[in-house]
Design a protein around this motif. Structure first.
Motif, mmCIF file in Angstrom:
data_model
loop_
_atom_site.group_PDB
_atom_site.id
_atom_site.type_symbol
_atom_site.label_atom_id
_atom_site.label_comp_id
_atom_site.label_asym_id
_atom_site.label_seq_id
_atom_site.Cartn_x
_atom_site.Cartn_y
_atom_site.Cartn_z
ATOM 1 N N GLU A 132 0.633 -1.412 -6.783
ATOM 2 C CA GLU A 132 -0.141 -1.481 -5.766
ATOM 3 C C GLU A 132 0.337 -2.950 -4.607
ATOM 4 O OE1 GLU A 132 -0.825 -1.231 -9.002
ATOM 5 O OE2 GLU A 132 -1.515 1.173 -9.097
ATOM 6 N N GLU A 133 0.221 -3.739 -5.979
ATOM 7 C CA GLU A 133 0.681 -5.465 -5.091
ATOM 8 C C GLU A 133 2.058 -5.092 -4.254
ATOM 9 O OE1 GLU A 133 -0.411 -8.780 -3.654
ATOM 10 O OE2 GLU A 133 -1.658 -7.742 -4.512
ATOM 11 N N TRP A 135 3.823 -2.582 -2.850
ATOM 12 C CA TRP A 135 3.085 -1.686 -1.537
ATOM 13 C C TRP A 135 2.584 -2.565 -1.019
ATOM 14 C CZ3 TRP A 135 5.064 2.487 -0.467
ATOM 15 C CH2 TRP A 135 4.536 3.425 0.400
ATOM 16 N N HIS A 136 1.768 -3.348 -0.940
ATOM 17 C CA HIS A 136 0.981 -4.066 0.492
ATOM 18 C C HIS A 136 2.370 -5.051 0.431
ATOM 19 C CE1 HIS A 136 -3.060 -2.765 -0.687
ATOM 20 N NE2 HIS A 136 -3.161 -3.444 -2.038
ATOM 21 N N PRO A 197 2.016 6.107 -1.182
ATOM 22 C CA PRO A 197 1.479 4.837 -1.908
ATOM 23 C C PRO A 197 1.764 4.199 -2.962
ATOM 24 C CG PRO A 197 0.415 5.423 0.318
ATOM 25 C CD PRO A 197 1.146 6.448 -0.134
ATOM 26 N N GLY A 198 2.715 3.064 -3.607
ATOM 27 C CA GLY A 198 2.384 2.978 -4.251
ATOM 28 C C GLY A 198 3.700 3.285 -5.485
ATOM 29 N N ARG A 226 6.295 1.717 -12.103
ATOM 30 C CA ARG A 226 5.315 0.919 -12.565
ATOM 31 C C ARG A 226 6.047 0.767 -13.889
ATOM 32 N NH1 ARG A 226 0.213 -0.630 -12.790
ATOM 33 N NH2 ARG A 226 -0.520 1.237 -10.721
ATOM 34 N N THR A 231 6.955 -4.000 -12.143
ATOM 35 C CA THR A 231 7.737 -3.051 -11.281
ATOM 36 C C THR A 231 9.194 -2.801 -10.880
ATOM 37 O OG1 THR A 231 5.794 -3.118 -9.434
ATOM 38 C CG2 THR A 231 7.136 -1.755 -9.184
#
Length: 285
Positions: A132-133, A135-136, A197-198, A226, A231
């Motif tokens: 998630e991070e 991806w940002h 996303p992700g 993950r 990641t």
């Protein structure tokens, strides 16, 4: 140091320094050995004395000059430090030399349109942050700007619309060009193609030549997986639509994009460390 460099820059003075390194000598003898007129030799010696590299004393009717080694040793040490800085492992000079070699090879190969079509590059990085991070950092302009250029460059304009068909604008300048007065180092336009996303991000990006035309098209596919520690990021980079003038860009892909990914890894590692530190601090209160 400036006065010394100025004094030594004159070939005639450098010749006198060499003669005085052998032994102290009077002005008349120095003029003879240097094959110069004595008045001009005297002026050169006075300039060297003002710079602190020679000293003189009266001996009867003659003025004898001698070399002062200390300023030369200080200059040599300063030059050695400069050379060591340029030669340090992994430094900018090493990157420059690698790019120069790659540039020579690619320019020889770029003899017709399409010369590099199908060329592909793969990159892999193990990142400390979760998908998630990561991806940002791959899709948000403010975070992309922290890493999406090689070393010594900075993002000067960035648009990244993280949706299929979304627009991409990536412009960058020299990191030390604070007021934007230097020429743009690079500019690329692109379109987002796939957004999961992700998990997966795909887009195409075309660097611009100085006349505004496109050098080539890069098709990038980024996969995120993950792990227990963060990641795994895999990037596939493929070239199409290559022009003869694209050699300079293609020569820098492996080095430049690799540096960008290294900056991403370092940025995420620093953010993770800061987060862990803040959590530990709050727990201790």
């Amino acid at each position: 140091m400036d006065a010394l460099l100025t004094a030594l820059a004159d070939p005639a003075r450098w010749r006198l320094v060499g003669l005085l390194a052998e032994r102290p000598r009077p002005v008349g003898v120095l003029a003879q050995l240097a094959e110069a007129r004595q008045p001009q030799t005297t002026k050169h010696l006075q300039a060297l004395e003002r710079a602190g590299v020679v000293t003189s004393q009266r001996s009867g009717q003659r003025r004898v000059y001698a070399l002062r080694p200390a300023p030369l040793r200080e200059l040599a040490a300063a030059l050695t430090r400069l050379a060591d800085t340029a030669d340090r492992a992994g430094g900018s000079r090493e990157t420059y030399d690698r790019y120069e070699l790659s540039l020579h090879v690619e320019r020889l190969a770029a003899n017709e349109p399409g010369w590099a079509d199908g060329r592909s590059f793969t990159f892999h990085r193990s990142l400390t942050a979760g998908p998630e991070e990561v991806w940002h950092h791959l899709t948000e302009a403010s975070l992309l700007a922290r890493w999406w250029t090689p070393d010594d460059l900075r993002v000067s304009e960035l648009v990244f619309e993280a949706r299929p068909g979304g627009r991409i604008v990536h412009e960058y300048r020299d990191a030390e060009d604070a007021d934007g007065s230097d020429l743009v180092a690079g500019r690329a336009l692109g379109v987002v193609e796939d957004v999961r996303p992700g998990e997966r991000l795909a887009y195409r990006l075309s660097p611009q030549l100085p006349d505004g035309s496109l050098a080539f098209t890069a098709h990038l596919g980024l996969g995120l997986r993950r792990t227990d520690t963060g990641t795994e990021l895999d990037v596939h980079f493929q070239v199409t639509d290559s022009t003869v003038d694209s050699a300079d860009f293609i020569a820098g892909i492996e080095i430049g994009f690799g540096q960008s990914l290294d900056k991403l890894a370092a940025t995420l590692a620093a953010d993770t460390h800061d987060t862990e530190h803040d959590t530990h601090t709050r727990s201790a209160k």
